[in-house]
Design an enzyme around this catalytic site. Structure first.
Site, PDB file in Angstrom:
ATOM      1  N   HIS A 119       0.794  -0.972  -0.078  1.00  0.00           N
ATOM      2  CA  HIS A 119       0.136   0.055  -0.119  1.00  0.00           C
ATOM      3  C   HIS A 119       0.876   1.175   0.091  1.00  0.00           C
ATOM      4  O   HIS A 119       1.655   1.197   0.539  1.00  0.00           O
ATOM      5  CB  HIS A 119      -0.911  -0.046   1.313  1.00  0.00           C
ATOM      6  CG  HIS A 119      -0.236  -0.130   2.618  1.00  0.00           C
ATOM      7  ND1 HIS A 119       0.327   1.056   3.353  1.00  0.00           N
ATOM      8  CD2 HIS A 119       0.102  -1.261   3.457  1.00  0.00           C
ATOM      9  CE1 HIS A 119       0.800   0.692   4.321  1.00  0.00           C
ATOM     10  NE2 HIS A 119       0.825  -0.733   4.749  1.00  0.00           N
ATOM     11  N   ASP A 120       0.313   2.042  -0.602  1.00  0.00           N
ATOM     12  CA  ASP A 120       0.855   3.664  -0.793  1.00  0.00           C
ATOM     13  C   ASP A 120       2.311   3.971  -1.532  1.00  0.00           C
ATOM     14  O   ASP A 120       3.059   4.909  -1.031  1.00  0.00           O
ATOM     15  CB  ASP A 120       0.841   4.224   0.630  1.00  0.00           C
ATOM     16  CG  ASP A 120      -0.344   4.309   1.276  1.00  0.00           C
ATOM     17  OD1 ASP A 120      -1.435   4.854   0.837  1.00  0.00           O
ATOM     18  OD2 ASP A 120      -0.786   3.490   2.296  1.00  0.00           O
ATOM     19  N   GLY A 137       4.868  -1.316   2.679  1.00  0.00           N
ATOM     20  CA  GLY A 137       4.396   0.364   2.550  1.00  0.00           C
ATOM     21  C   GLY A 137       4.977   1.351   2.424  1.00  0.00           C
ATOM     22  O   GLY A 137       6.071   1.559   3.007  1.00  0.00           O
TER      23      GLY A 137
END
Length: 257
Positions: A119-120, A137
């Site tokens: 994520h991200d 992440g």
């Protein structure tokens, strides 16, 4: 060009000349650009935007929920650019609300089998992620960077453009542009990625300036503050050294030294 066994959500937007293989699932709020080829047994969850001319192999999983215990179901996205190659069993998760909400992949990247992008993350253009490499992440990766097989980066690490991360190397700190990182696990600087720079047309004078900056930062025995002062002077004559200096200023996890 869409196999009859594929499941396409009515809200999905499919471009022209898109091919979707057998038993592939395309969920709600997914956009797929023109001329993209998607193999069988692929799962794409939204919100996800995929550009044009991408090739996505069988069993890839794109746009799944972030693997973050703080994620509370908020609306987040995955954005993938153009002309990317995404091979078998690649997993790319959407962003988190606390991390900016978007996982972003640029253009002309190769993500080979079993690569994981959490994520991200923010990945630039023309990168290569070899088999089984992984990003935790919030990792940022600059253009033309190569991650060799079984390599990886700790969450929130930044990796500058044109870096080379050797096989099995695990990053726990930020890597400036142009560096080569290698070691069994705890990655350490091992010189410059001069082979990659030459392949991309860097002239000898540019490489010489980068080498001088590397020596200042890593082999001169100077403290980081002292090395930064010398890099400021060198940056006046070299755009590449300025890029290294700007990277140092943005570093949050500390510099790999």
């Amino acid at each position: 060009m869409i196999h009859p066994t594929a499941q396409i959500d009515p809200s999905a937007v499919i471009g022209n000349h898109v091919s979707i293989g057998a038993f592939t699932v395309v969920g709600a709020e997914v956009e797929i650009g023109d001329n993209t080829l998607i193999g069988p047994h692929v799962v794409i969850q939204g919100p996800t935007r995929i550009g044009r001319d991408n090739r996505i192999a069988q069993f890839a999983s794109l746009g799944g929920d972030p693997q973050d215990m703080k994620y509370g179901g908020e609306r987040t996205e995955l954005v993938i650019g153009d002309r990317n190659l995404i091979r078998e069993f690649v997993t790319i998760n959407r962003g988190t609300g606390e991390g900016g909400g978007v996982t972003r992949i640029g253009n002309d990247n190769w993500l080979l089998a079993y690569v994981h992008v959490a994520h991200d993350c923010k990945i630039g253009n023309h990168t290569i992620f070899s088999n089984y490499s992984a990003l935790a992440g919030h990792v940022e990766v600059g253009d033309w960077t190569v991650f060799a097989g079984y390599s990886g980066a700790h969450q929130f690490c930044k990796v500058g453009a044109h870096a080379f991360i050797a096989m099995g190397c695990l990053l726990g700190a930020d890597v400036p542009p142009f560096l080569m990182m290698a070691n069994d696990q705890a990655g350490r600087p091992r010189g410059l990625n001069t082979t990659g720079l030459k392949r991309r047309g860097f002239e000898p004078e540019r490489i010489t300036a980068i080498k001088r900056a590397y020596r200042t930062l890593y082999t001169s025995g100077l403290s980081l503050a002292e090395a930064r002062e010398q890099l400021v002077a060198q940056a006046k004559e070299s755009e590449d050294v300025r890029a290294m200096l700007e990277f140092l200023e943005r570093s949050e996890r500390g510099l790999a030294r």
